[in-house]
Design an enzyme around this catalytic site. Structure first.
Site, PDB file in Angstrom:
ATOM      1  N   GLU A   8       0.792  -1.230   0.000  1.00 56.51           N
ATOM      2  CA  GLU A   8       0.000   0.000   0.000  1.00 56.51           C
ATOM      3  C   GLU A   8       0.827   1.284   0.000  1.00 56.51           C
ATOM      4  O   GLU A   8       0.453   2.266  -0.609  1.00 56.51           O
ATOM      5  CB  GLU A   8      -0.932   0.021   1.227  1.00 56.51           C
ATOM      6  N   ASP A  81      -2.232  -4.996   3.501  1.00 60.39           N
ATOM      7  CA  ASP A  81      -2.385  -5.353   4.923  1.00 60.39           C
ATOM      8  C   ASP A  81      -3.310  -6.551   5.130  1.00 60.39           C
ATOM      9  O   ASP A  81      -4.158  -6.874   4.291  1.00 60.39           O
ATOM     10  CB  ASP A  81      -2.926  -4.152   5.705  1.00 60.39           C
ATOM     11  N   GLU A  85      -9.702  -4.176   4.993  1.00 62.70           N
ATOM     12  CA  GLU A  85      -9.331  -3.065   4.107  1.00 62.70           C
ATOM     13  C   GLU A  85      -8.215  -3.499   3.160  1.00 62.70           C
ATOM     14  O   GLU A  85      -8.254  -3.235   1.952  1.00 62.70           O
ATOM     15  CB  GLU A  85      -8.880  -1.870   4.955  1.00 62.70           C
ATOM     16  N   ARG A 307      -3.296  -2.402  13.411  1.00 60.94           N
ATOM     17  CA  ARG A 307      -4.766  -2.448  13.364  1.00 60.94           C
ATOM     18  C   ARG A 307      -5.186  -3.872  13.722  1.00 60.94           C
ATOM     19  O   ARG A 307      -5.303  -4.738  12.867  1.00 60.94           O
ATOM     20  CB  ARG A 307      -5.279  -2.044  11.979  1.00 60.94           C
ATOM     21  N   HIS A 352      -4.823 -11.695  14.241  1.00 61.26           N
ATOM     22  CA  HIS A 352      -3.529 -11.018  14.188  1.00 61.26           C
ATOM     23  C   HIS A 352      -2.792 -11.238  15.505  1.00 61.26           C
ATOM     24  O   HIS A 352      -3.272 -11.897  16.409  1.00 61.26           O
ATOM     25  CB  HIS A 352      -3.712  -9.508  14.002  1.00 61.26           C
TER      26      HIS A 352
END
Length: 752
Positions: A8, A81, A85, A307, A352
């Protein structure tokens, strides 16, 4: 193998390309490459929520670069990621390239990694996966919902309140929480109560200690047992005259466990409490730490992905942390086994890791010279919290003693830190700093000891309303209600500020008039849809889509039907207004307070038959224009002083024939050239709240601005054309370089 890797951000691309070496070209998409066109109809409920995407204008050159690189490669590796998103970005990149025909004969791989380290990147490339369409669908559903709400509610707000307003699905709930808290504060009625606080001494006459009246004649005193000053002073006199002795002493040890490592929300909360960072700033700084900072000539990702709502730590990280604790603090600080935390949130997303340093051996002290001030502060916070989570519990000795005399009972509480454990390194912040537990020592006490009361004070107190939300407490409330997700909180809070729905007072959210009127209308017309419970249920449904338990279109269908019905009903509703006792001087009908372009005004409820209206300053007559001593530079008519949204300005008295306007005073020019555009110079201006700042004279073409005063003196470190002057109570006058990444500063001696 030759491959094109798409991430990104360019910072991440630079770091990863060094790790992968020859045969790999790493390029950045710079975030999303496709979005909904900025017009109604991009999501069409009448065609079963058909979605139309278009390539974002400034992303075409990014896609062209990926396209060109693919000509010489046989594999496309999508490495955005590891959340919804990121999955959506990977899918959009692949879809655009597929439409262009660039993927014919190419292998497509999807990789994810939790940290940007050589080991993590190479392992991800060696074990590629495929696109997770469940995550993509969940993200599409969220985007479509937010789009439908925004494009449907915003025009409604223009008609019913005033033009230029907008609404969002989740922000509207956050605004409701802020407004309801403000209403609670306004309606709160304080209740008086008194406490009797005594300063005591043992017979040995050691250090005084404090106690409080706890019971009278065997009955425990409630909070409102003493509600007036006369009774309180009488009781204080009784305590002062009493002959007390120790009736009981209760001693116990309490083990205090460390907090788990950070997740996104707890990082935002503690950075707000301890560092004064906004949620947005926290995420921006964390992003830099994650993507890579130059350390010893090599870009290094310093923290894991930020995140996340998982509390898991990898086995490698646990081994490294335990080794560091043992070597640095000793065996006493190391638990028998690693401490593992479980996520309490039922909506925890992808599996995560928690936020931690990629290498615990990179201590904050070792990185102080390579990080800027904000990066270092946040890294230090993350490093300490992660390491402390694996340290031994703290042990506190707590003592409670009851002192009695003729039916009066005083209670004294004390605690001492017997073993600091994790507290040596880190203590979690609190939203009520006054209630942070500290050491309160009591002298040695035994049953039967005589106690002398040196002084007894009657102290008046009043109950207080719940405080306004800070960033930390609002994020905590949203998370507790299941509203939004870790990656959305910073944006939610920022949007409320940008729309002028809230202001910050002493770092607390205060709704503006506009915010309160928007909330009043939304709650009145869409009470269910902007309810925390309903919004949390929608989030649960989106989570179900991500898990593959539900399709994304059924979620949209079930939301849209009642929402559309509420919108149709709201179209016929009266424009919001506040009733007053005043009557219209022209027709005799009641006057009401309404919201206009420049704030509140009084208007006749007989509108449109009666159009009488006036400002809220109490005058029913239109104000005479105030003439200035300046002439219009276009038609030579006198200029008059007018009042606008941002304060006073000069307007031509010949309006509407001449529409010339200009500021009240010509801003002072510092003479320092703007480095961004090279055309303008910095002018001295004032913000809406009266704070001085320095803005480029080429505005709005150039939007460069500074808070510190620019000084026409080159930076001795990097050669920048100017430095800035900062004056503070703590550091006095300093000169600092404004160039990003320089960090040069020097103290300026005060003139005698």
């Amino acid at each position: 193998m030759s491959a094109v890797v798409v991430v990104e951000s360019p910072a991440k691309a630079k770091t990863i390309e060094k790790y992968l070496g020859k045969g790999y070209k790493v390029l950045a998409s710079y975030g999303h490459v496709r979005a909904f066109p900025k017009k109604d109809g991009s999501v069409d409920p009448n065609q079963d929520f058909l979605i139309k995407y278009e390539v974002i204008a400034d992303k075409k050159k990014r896609l062209d670069a990926i396209d060109k690189a693919l000509e010489k490669a046989d594999t496309l590796i999508l490495a955005s990621d590891l959340d919804r998103e990121g999955e959506a970005i990977a899918w959009h990149v692949a879809e655009v390239l597929r439409e262009r025909g660039s993927l014919q004969g190419k292998t497509i791989q999807r990789i994810t990694f939790n940290e940007i380290t050589k080991k993590a990147i190479q392992e991800a490339v060696a074990n590629p996966g495929t696109m997770d369409m469940q995550l993509v669908d969940a993200q599409q559903a969220r985007s479509a919902l937010d789009y439908l709400v925004g494009f449907t509610l915003s025009p409604l707000l223009w008609r019913k309140i005033r033009s230029g307003l907008s609404a969002g699905r989740v922000q509207s709930v956050a605004l409701r929480l802020i407004c309801e808290r403000e209403q609670h504060i306004r309606e709160f009625k304080a209740k008086e109560f008194w406490t009797i606080d005594a300063t005591c001494l043992t017979a040995a006459g050691a250090v005084p200690f404090d106690a409080q009246l706890h019971a009278v004649d065997g009955e425990k005193l409630g909070k409102f047992a003493i509600t007036d000053g006369v009774s309180a002073k009488t009781m204080a006199g009784r305590v002062e005259r009493g002959s007390f002795q120790v009736a009981s002493v209760d001693k116990k040890q309490v083990r205090q466990q460390p907090s788990p490592p950070f997740i996104t929300t707890t990082l935002q909360m503690d950075a707000s409490r301890k560092l004064g960072f906004t949620a947005r700033k926290t995420m921006q700084v964390a992003q830099k730490l994650y993507e890579g900072i130059e350390v010893d000539g090599e870009p290094v990702g310093l923290i894991t992905y930020m995140r996340t709502d998982s509390l898991t730590l990898s086995e490698d990280a646990l081994v490294e942390m335990r080794s560091h604790i043992q070597q640095t603090y000793g065996d006493a600080y190391l638990p028998d086994k690693p401490r593992r935390f479980k996520t309490n949130s039922k909506n925890a997303q992808e599996a995560h890791e928690a936020i931690r340093p990629t290498a615990i051996s990179r201590t904050p002290e070792a990185l102080k010279s390579v990080l800027d001030a904000d990066e270092w502060k946040l890294y230090k916070l993350i490093w300490k919290r992660a390491l402390a989570s694996q340290m031994e519990a703290a042990v506190l000795d707590q003592v409670r003693a009851d002192l009695e005399s003729g039916g009066l009972s005083l209670r004294a509480n004390g605690s001492t830190l017997a073993f600091p454990g994790f507290r040596t390194l880190y203590i979690e912040g609190t939203d009520e700093p006054a209630k942070q537990d500290g050491e309160r020592l009591l002298p040695p006490l035994a049953v039967g000891d005589q106690i002398e009361v040196k002084q007894a004070d009657a102290r008046q107190h009043f109950t207080e309303p719940k405080p306004r939300f800070s960033e930390a407490t609002l994020v905590k409330e949203l998370e507790a209600d299941g509203i939004g997700r870790p990656s959305t909180y910073a944006n939610i809070l920022n949007v409320l500020r940008e729309r002028k729905y809230v202001e910050m007072e002493k770092k607390r959210f205060v709704p503006t008039d506009v915010g309160e009127w928007v909330n009043k209308f939304l709650v009145g017309s869409f009470s269910d849809i902007v309810a925390p419970k309903f919004t949390a249920e929608v989030e649960d449904r989106l989570d179900a889509v991500a898990r593959g338990e539900e399709g994304w279109k059924p979620v949209l269908r079930e939301f849209w039907a009642p929402f559309k019905e509420a919108v149709d009903k709201a179209l016929g509703a009266e424009r919001p207004a506040e009733e007053t006792d005043e009557t219209c001087p022209e027709c005799g009908k009641p006057m009401a307070i309404k919201l206009g372009r420049y704030g509140k005004f009084l208007a006749c409820t007989g509108y449109p038959a009666c159009k009488h209206a006036r400002p809220m300053n109490g005058s029913s007559e239109p104000e005479e224009p105030e003439l200035s001593d300046k002439l219009c530079d276009k038609c030579q008519s006198p200029m008059v002083i007018k009042h606008g949204r941002f304060g006073k300005f000069l307007g031509c008295s010949a309006y509407p024939k001449c529409k010339n306007i200009q500021p009240m005073e010509k801003p002072e020019d510092t003479g320092v050239r703007c480095p961004e555009c090279g055309e303008g110079t910095f002018l001295v201006k004032k913000s809406r709240r009266g704070k001085v700042f320095y803005s480029c004279s080429a505005y709005p073409k150039c939007k460069n601005a500074l808070w510190n005063k620019p000084i026409a003196q080159p930076c001795p470190a990097c050669g920048a054309s100017f430095v800035t002057e900062k004056i503070s109570k703590r550091n006095g006058t300093e000169h600092l370089c404004a160039s990003e990444g320089c960090g040069w500063k020097e103290q300026v001696a005060e003139a005698e």
